[in-house]
Design a protein around this motif. Structure first.
Motif, PDB file in Angstrom:
ATOM      1  N   LYS A 180      -1.217  57.226 -65.545  1.00 48.83           N
ATOM      2  CA  LYS A 180      -1.947  57.745 -64.381  1.00 48.83           C
ATOM      3  C   LYS A 180      -2.648  59.054 -64.751  1.00 48.83           C
ATOM      4  CE  LYS A 180       1.315  55.965 -60.965  1.00 48.83           C
ATOM      5  NZ  LYS A 180       2.449  56.355 -60.129  1.00 48.83           N
ATOM      6  N   ASN A 181      -3.593  59.425 -63.899  1.00 50.91           N
ATOM      7  CA  ASN A 181      -4.265  60.734 -64.018  1.00 50.91           C
ATOM      8  C   ASN A 181      -4.912  60.973 -65.379  1.00 50.91           C
ATOM      9  OD1 ASN A 181      -3.469  61.265 -61.396  1.00 50.91           O
ATOM     10  ND2 ASN A 181      -1.691  62.466 -61.997  1.00 50.91           N
ATOM     11  N   ILE A 182      -5.622  59.964 -65.857  1.00 46.74           N
ATOM     12  CA  ILE A 182      -6.397  60.116 -67.090  1.00 46.74           C
ATOM     13  C   ILE A 182      -7.869  60.197 -66.700  1.00 46.74           C
ATOM     14  CG2 ILE A 182      -7.092  59.056 -69.281  1.00 46.74           C
ATOM     15  CD1 ILE A 182      -4.203  59.757 -69.419  1.00 46.74           C
ATOM     16  N   ALA A 183      -8.507  61.317 -66.973  1.00 41.14           N
ATOM     17  CA  ALA A 183      -9.951  61.420 -66.759  1.00 41.14           C
ATOM     18  C   ALA A 183     -10.640  60.546 -67.807  1.00 41.14           C
ATOM     19  CB  ALA A 183     -10.394  62.868 -66.904  1.00 41.14           C
ATOM     20  N   LYS A 184     -11.600  59.749 -67.386  1.00 43.09           N
ATOM     21  CA  LYS A 184     -12.298  58.837 -68.315  1.00 43.09           C
ATOM     22  C   LYS A 184     -13.638  59.446 -68.718  1.00 43.09           C
ATOM     23  CE  LYS A 184      -9.349  55.286 -67.708  1.00 43.09           C
ATOM     24  NZ  LYS A 184      -9.436  54.432 -66.535  1.00 43.09           N
ATOM     25  N   GLY A 185     -13.920  59.431 -70.028  1.00 38.13           N
ATOM     26  CA  GLY A 185     -15.171  59.989 -70.532  1.00 38.13           C
ATOM     27  C   GLY A 185     -16.378  59.131 -70.163  1.00 38.13           C
ATOM     28  N   PHE A 186     -17.496  59.802 -69.832  1.00 42.35           N
ATOM     29  CA  PHE A 186     -18.746  59.077 -69.565  1.00 42.35           C
ATOM     30  C   PHE A 186     -19.935  59.964 -69.913  1.00 42.35           C
ATOM     31  CE2 PHE A 186     -17.603  61.249 -65.633  1.00 42.35           C
ATOM     32  CZ  PHE A 186     -18.803  61.766 -65.146  1.00 42.35           C
ATOM     33  N   LEU A 190     -24.515  57.405 -67.406  1.00 41.24           N
ATOM     34  CA  LEU A 190     -23.462  56.718 -66.657  1.00 41.24           C
ATOM     35  C   LEU A 190     -22.893  55.515 -67.403  1.00 41.24           C
ATOM     36  CD1 LEU A 190     -24.758  57.020 -62.978  1.00 41.24           C
ATOM     37  CD2 LEU A 190     -23.258  58.562 -64.252  1.00 41.24           C
ATOM     38  N   VAL A 191     -22.671  55.712 -68.690  1.00 35.34           N
ATOM     39  CA  VAL A 191     -21.972  54.720 -69.509  1.00 35.34           C
ATOM     40  C   VAL A 191     -20.601  55.286 -69.860  1.00 35.34           C
ATOM     41  CG1 VAL A 191     -21.976  53.421 -71.677  1.00 35.34           C
ATOM     42  CG2 VAL A 191     -24.144  53.862 -70.493  1.00 35.34           C
TER      43      VAL A 191
END
Length: 315
Positions: A180-186, A190-191
């Motif tokens: 949980k609580n993992i910021a996802k890179g982008f 917006l890819v």
């Protein structure tokens, strides 16, 4: 910080500590590319190259226990590697002076592939200790040595002997499950970043845990002062890094510690001034290359100096 977020150059978490107190802590922007959920302080980010401090500290812990010396050659611990392992010392792995060629990422899926790649390497790019090449094979080899000496996975070692004593309760090493609580890179188009490979070493943590790490390290709770001095040494050339990134010492005592990291669209920076007793941490999941500018502005504010607002040259 609001300005940096509004002009689109910072999406992440920030923490500023002064005189052992957190004086500023905020979250800006979103957890992932969908921009539906806002970040909060519990979110963890990949800290990129700052992770390299953990394998360095692990080796210094083992040296303090008498299990290795920095001048020991790699072949002493991993005898099945080719003959270059008789020339490369652990110190070379810490200072990126090994001459080992970089990882061939095209054929890597897991730790076994990394190890097989090292076994298939027949020649070094230069004589160890004579030049500098900042590449990840040095890091993976550090981890493999820790595993050989301790008979446990590097992931388990880091959790038990680094994260736990420093009370870094949110820190996790790849590979991990559905945390949980993992910021996802982008990126700005917006890819979203691809999923991590199943290799050991990428670290995801909160700003609070990174502060706990530097406090633990600087107060010599986890390694002694001599070890802290050793891992801050770097090859004598412009633009080189030590295992601590950029470290400054006075009479062998650490006075400044700066390390930045990038992994995909994650970017991270940690700036600590031990004399002035402040630490600035920025963790971002939407790369814009501005964390240095932003941290410089924060430090200027802390020192009552004029500061410059970051600019967005893309817009």
């Amino acid at each position: 910080m609001k300005w940096s977020n509004q002009i689109g150059v910072f999406n992440g978490n920030v923490l500023v500590s002064k005189n052992d107190k957190i004086i500023y802590q905020e979250s800006f922007g979103f957890t992932d590319v969908t921009k539906k959920k806002k970040l909060n302080a519990a979110y963890r980010f990949n800290i990129g190259s700052i992770t390299k401090e953990f394998s360095a500290v692990a080796l210094m812990q083992l040296q303090e226990q008498g299990k290795l010396q920095l001048d020991d050659k790699v072949s002493k611990f991993i005898p099945e590697l080719p003959k270059w392992a008789n020339e490369v010392a652990i110190r070379d792995l810490l200072q990126y002076t090994s001459g080992i060629p970089n990882v061939n990422w095209k054929i890597i899926n897991n730790d076994k592939d990394l190890f097989d790649g090292l076994k298939l390497t027949d020649t070094l790019d230069f004589k160890p200790g004579t030049n500098y090449d900042y590449n990840n094979n040095n890091i993976f080899l550090r981890q493999f040595i820790v595993e050989r000496l301790t008979c446990m996975s590097f992931k388990m070692y880091a959790e038990k002997y680094i994260f736990k004593p420093c009370k870094m309760n949110s820190s996790i090493l790849t590979p991990f499950g559905n945390e949980k609580n993992i910021a996802k890179g982008f990126n700005n188009n917006l890819v979203q970043d691809k999923t991590d490979l199943q290799i050991t070493g990428g670290t995801y943590l909160t700003t609070i845990d990174l502060l706990k790490w530097v406090n633990c390290l600087h107060s010599k709770k986890i390694i002694n002062n001599q070890s802290l001095y050793e891992i801050g040494q770097q090859f004598d050339l412009e633009q080189t890094q030590s295992a601590l990134g950029q470290a400054k010492y006075k009479d062998e005592n650490l006075i400044e510690h700066l390390h930045d990291g990038r992994a995909g669209n994650y970017e991270a920076i940690l700036v600590s001034d031990i004399n002035e007793k402040f630490t600035v941490i920025l963790l971002d999941n939407n790369y814009n290359g501005k964390v240095f500018e932003i941290s410089d502005a924060i430090i200027a504010i802390l020192k009552d100096q004029k500061f410059i607002f970051p600019q967005n040259i893309h817009k």
